[in-house]
Each structure stands twice: as structure tokens, then as C-alpha cells.
Design a protein around this motif. Structure first.
Motif, short mmCIF file in Angstrom:
data_model
loop_
_atom_site.label_atom_id
_atom_site.label_comp_id
_atom_site.label_asym_id
_atom_site.label_seq_id
_atom_site.Cartn_x
_atom_site.Cartn_y
_atom_site.Cartn_z
N LYS A 5 25.23 49.27 52.75
CA LYS A 5 23.93 48.66 52.44
C LYS A 5 24.10 47.17 52.19
N ASN A 6 23.30 46.35 52.81
CA ASN A 6 23.35 44.91 52.64
C ASN A 6 22.44 44.53 51.48
N VAL A 7 23.03 44.29 50.31
CA VAL A 7 22.21 44.02 49.13
C VAL A 7 21.48 42.69 49.26
N ALA A 8 21.99 41.79 50.11
CA ALA A 8 21.31 40.51 50.28
C ALA A 8 19.91 40.71 50.88
N ASP A 9 19.75 41.78 51.66
CA ASP A 9 18.45 42.03 52.27
C ASP A 9 17.43 42.52 51.25
N THR A 10 17.91 43.14 50.17
CA THR A 10 17.00 43.75 49.20
C THR A 10 16.86 42.94 47.92
N GLU A 40 32.58 41.16 53.06
CA GLU A 40 32.39 42.14 54.13
C GLU A 40 31.00 42.75 54.07
N GLN A 41 30.48 42.88 52.86
CA GLN A 41 29.15 43.47 52.67
C GLN A 41 28.07 42.53 53.19
N ALA A 42 28.20 41.26 52.86
CA ALA A 42 27.26 40.23 53.32
C ALA A 42 27.81 38.88 52.91
N PRO A 43 27.59 37.84 53.68
CA PRO A 43 28.10 36.51 53.31
C PRO A 43 27.38 35.89 52.13
N ILE A 44 26.19 36.44 51.77
CA ILE A 44 25.44 35.97 50.60
C ILE A 44 24.99 37.20 49.82
N ASN A 45 25.34 37.25 48.55
CA ASN A 45 24.97 38.38 47.69
C ASN A 45 24.45 37.86 46.35
N LYS A 46 23.66 38.67 45.69
CA LYS A 46 23.18 38.30 44.37
C LYS A 46 24.11 38.91 43.33
N SER A 103 28.18 24.66 42.53
CA SER A 103 26.92 25.36 42.31
C SER A 103 25.75 24.48 42.70
N ARG A 104 24.64 25.11 43.04
CA ARG A 104 23.44 24.39 43.44
C ARG A 104 22.21 25.14 42.91
N LEU A 105 21.07 24.43 42.93
CA LEU A 105 19.79 25.03 42.55
C LEU A 105 18.80 24.76 43.68
N ALA A 106 18.17 25.80 44.17
CA ALA A 106 17.19 25.64 45.24
C ALA A 106 15.96 24.93 44.70
N THR A 107 15.55 23.85 45.35
CA THR A 107 14.37 23.10 44.92
C THR A 107 13.12 23.52 45.69
N GLU A 108 13.32 24.30 46.75
CA GLU A 108 12.22 24.89 47.50
C GLU A 108 12.73 26.15 48.18
N ASP A 109 11.84 26.94 48.73
CA ASP A 109 12.25 28.16 49.40
C ASP A 109 13.09 27.82 50.63
N VAL A 110 14.23 28.50 50.77
CA VAL A 110 15.16 28.24 51.86
C VAL A 110 15.66 29.57 52.41
N GLU A 111 15.84 29.64 53.71
CA GLU A 111 16.48 30.81 54.31
C GLU A 111 17.85 30.40 54.84
N ILE A 112 18.88 31.09 54.33
CA ILE A 112 20.26 30.82 54.75
C ILE A 112 20.88 32.14 55.18
N GLY A 113 21.40 32.20 56.39
CA GLY A 113 22.07 33.40 56.84
C GLY A 113 21.19 34.63 56.79
N GLY A 114 19.90 34.44 57.02
CA GLY A 114 18.97 35.57 56.99
C GLY A 114 18.54 35.99 55.60
#
Length: 409
Positions: free
Chosen positions: A3-8, A35-41, A299-310
Motif C-alpha cells: 500500500k502506498n501511504v503517500a496516496d492516502t 521502496e514503499q514510496a519516495p515520499i511518505n508522511k 527541512s522545508r515548509l510548503a508555502t502553497e499547495d504543491v504536487e511532487i512525485g504524484g
């Protein structure tokens, strides 16, 4: 199917920070999440959640995107290496260059970049060679063995180099070395606060003295130039000095030690470098990739909505780039667990990437090349006096390294 947790948007099974165990592999969780996803929470031990970026391509994308802020003073900025009290101290001072964005950051970097050009640094090479030879002379003259390479070489070389570059009296190097070490270790809160305050006060006094008598060193030249341009600002120079002093030796010192451990633990790789010193620059790049001693500090903070790697990252959400995980991404570095001095890994992220890429990276590279070439040429029989797995590695430190490194020959 995993399961790709980044999607959920669900939390992955990782809480930061994660200590390192074996010096030759990242934490197991890094590979699992990548391996699960390049971006995870993930969850932060300091509280809250953040996006964990572990893929090389995604990491580079985040680090060049101006929609992600580096300003640690902003609410929601993801922190797991700074406690609330230390953060409050930082917020009460002018921001460091690492915490600036956009035009402010560009102007601050432009003001000092001339001090780190390849030409200016090349002029330092003979002096750095003298410094390295001096400490190796002392190493060879030691009455007893084994010798702690950390105290005999790894710490004093970059300390003396940065002192001379910046115009800091070397007699004070023990003071700022101990304070910066304390600041980047996860020691007691009170000790970190005291170290921060003492070092800041020392630098404030140093800049005050140099404003009265600017010499031919980095700060002296900065004071003279800014005074002529009408841009001299004491607080700004103190912040710059704080950044360069604290970043200018702790990281290089740990890379010297770990580089020696890595090469001595892989004798076939060391043999390649000994046989052809022309391979030392490639070996340095590979060692930087392999150990990536400053992990998760980007580390960074998103200043607006961004889509990275889906993945949809919302404004106000924090992002932590794992440079270690990115540097072990098998999609970019084949067989990343193999130390290969002929890999040619110049595209690693050990110095970061984008506008905030390490200002002193070429100085660090030069120091490492000179140290490794000279050390193994002058002491070809150098060996570890204890198994690598038994060395006291800094598993609890922000800057990964080793506390002691007993060597003999």
C-alpha cells in the motif's frame, strides 16, 4: 501489493529522528519507506507530522522549488533537531543564511560567495598541506599507540583551517569546537542553550573587535567591503560568522574520521587510491555519498499547495528531505551499499542541492583530498586498532560521526 501511504496521507511506520547503528548502512526503515514510496508522511518525536522525502529525484525537485521555505521561524516548520527553546533563541536573532528565502537569501549568499571561489581556495592549498603535515608529524611522533585520530588529526585540521580563513584566533579553537559539538549533539536542553548563547556572545565580541581593526581575512574583507558599500550591519555579520564557524569544521572533522574508517574497512578500495592518487577526488565524492553525515537537516515548509512525485502537499505542511536515503537510492546509484571509489558519484546530495547548496563544499573537498592523500602516503601501514563495528559512533547526533578513532601502524 504494498500500500502506498503517500496516496492516502496515512502515517508511515517511522518516527523521526532515527538513530544510526552500523556505520555502513542507513537505518532499515529508510529502505523500507523508499521502496514503499519516495515520499511518505511520518511522525516527529517533537510532535506533529511531516512529509519524508527519500527518493533522489524527488529530493532534488523539492530543494530547487521556491514554493518550499527554509525559514525555520515560520509556524509549522518541521523540526526534530531543534527543541522549542533553541528555536526561540534562533527566532530572536537575525536569520542565518540557511533560513532565508528568495531574494534575501540570494543577496546574503552573493555577498560572501567570492570568498569561496575555486581560485581563492586554490591559494589556500599550500597552507592546508602544511597544516596536515604538521599534525601527521605529531601523530608519528606520539610516544604511545594506538592514537586517537579524532583528537590527533580529524578535529584540529579543519579547526585550524577555518580559524585562519575567518580570522579567528586559533587559541580560541577549543572553545568554539566544544560549543559547536554540543549544539549538534542531542545533549541535555540546558547544555545546548548554554552552548548556543556562549558561542553567539563570543562571535559578537569577535566581530566587534574586527570592526575596529579589520585584517586580511574573510571577516576583515567583508567589513571593509560592506563599509565602503554602506551596507555594514553588525547583527548580519554576527549571523554570518555564526553559520560559517559552526558549519566550517564539525562536518569536515567527522568526514575525515568516517572516510578513514570506510577506506580501512574496504582495503581493496584503499588500494585503488594508493595506486593512483588521481582517484582521490572520486573517492571523496563516494565517501560523501556513502556516509552522508548530515541527514534530515534539510527541512522545508510548503508555502502553497504543491504536487511532487504524484503526492499533494498542502500549504503549511512540513517536508524533510533525507539526503542519506536519497544518496542510497538504487534508481540512481547502482548497488548503493557498495563502497566504490570509482563510481563517480558527483551528483550526490551530501552538500544539499539548489540555492542552499553548501557554500563551503569545495573547501571541504580540498581538505578531505589533502588529508587522505597525505595520511595514507605517509603512513601506508595505518590500520584500525579496534573493529569498525566496535567504534563509538555518534548514533544520537545530528551530525553523524565517531567520538574516538584508535589507529595504529
Amino acid at each position: 501489493m504494498t500500500k502506498n501511504v503517500a496516496d492516502t496521507g496515512e502515517l508511515a511506520g517511522l518516527e523521526l529522528p532515527v538513530g544510526r547503528g552500523c556505520p555502513f548502512t542507513p537505518p532499515d526503515a529508510y529502505e523500507r519507506l523508499r521502496e514503499q514510496a519516495p515520499i511518505n508522511k511520518v511522525r516527529l518525536t517533537s510532535g506533529g507530522e511531516a512529509w519524508w522525502v527519500s527518493g533522489h529525484e524527488e529530493a532534488r525537485t523539492v530543494l530547487v522549488d521556491g514554493r518550499f521555505s527554509s525559514d525555520k521561524r515560520k509556524d509549522g516548520f518541521p523540526l526534530f533537531t531543534l527543541d522549542a527553546a533553541t528555536l526561540q533563541q534562533l527566532r530572536s536573532q537575525p536569520p542565518l543564511m540557511l533560513g532565508m528565502d528568495g531574494a534575501e537569501h540570494a543577496a546574503a549568499r552573493r555577498a560572501v560567495i567570492s570568498e569561496f571561489t575555486v581560485k581563492r581556495l586554490a591559494a589556500l592549498r599550500p597552507r592546508i598541506q602544511d597544516i596536515v603535515d604538521h599534525f601527521i608529524d605529531d601523530l608519528l611522533a606520539a610516544d604511545q599507540r594506538p592514537v586517537d585520530l579524532v583528537q590527533a588529526l580529524s578535529l584540529p585540521v579543519p579547526s585550524l583551517v577555518i580559524c585562519e580563513l575567518l580570522g579567528v584566533p586559533y587559541t580560541d579553537h577549543d572553545f568554539f569546537q566544544s560549543r559547536t559539538t554540543m549544539m549538534v549533539s542531542r545533549t541535555a536542553l540546558g547544555e545546548r542553550q548554554r552552548a548556543f548563547a556562549e558561542l553567539r556572545a563570543y562571535i559578537d565580541d569577535l566581530i566587534t573587535r574586527k570592526e575596529s581593526e579589520p585584517g586580511d581575512d574573510l571577516f576583515g574583507r567583508q567589513i571593509t567591503r560592506r563599509r565602503q558599500q554602506g551596507t555594514l550591519d553588525h547583527a548580519d555579520l554576527v549571523s554570518l560568522a555564526f553559520l560559517l564557524l559552526t558549519a566550517g569544521h564539525e562536518t569536515t572533522a567527522n568526514m575525515i574520521s568516517l572516510g578513514v574508517v570506510g577506506l580501512l574497512s574496504h582495503p581493496e578500495q584503499l588500494a585503488l587510491v594508493k595506486a593512483d592518487p588521481g582517484k582521490t577526488p572520486m573517492a571523496v565524492e563516494e565517501l560523501l555519498r556513502y556516509f552522508t553525515i548530515a541527514d534530515g537537516v534539510t527541512s522545508r515548509l510548503a508555502t502553497e499547495d504543491v504536487e511532487i512525485g504524484g503526492v499533494s502537499i498542502k500549504a503549511g505542511e512540513g517536508i524533510i528531505v533525507s539526503m542519506l536515503s536519497a544518496n542510497w537510492d538504487p534508481a540512481v546509484f547502482k548497488d548503493p551499499a557498495e563502497l566504490d571509489v570509482e563510481r563517480g558519484a558527483r551528483h550526490h546530495l551530501a552538500f544539499g542541492f539548489g540555492p542552499h547548496q553548501c557554500l563551503g563544499q569545495n573547501l571541504a573537498r580540498m581538505e578531505l583530498q589533502i588529508v587522505f592523500d597525505t595520511l595514507f602516503r605517509r603512513i601506508p601501514t595505518l590500520r584500525l586498532a579496534a573493529p569498525a563495528e566496535d567504534l563509538p559512533f555518534k548514533t544520537d547526533a545530528v551530525i553523524y560521526g565517531v567520538h574516538e578513532l584508535p589507529v595504529t601502524w
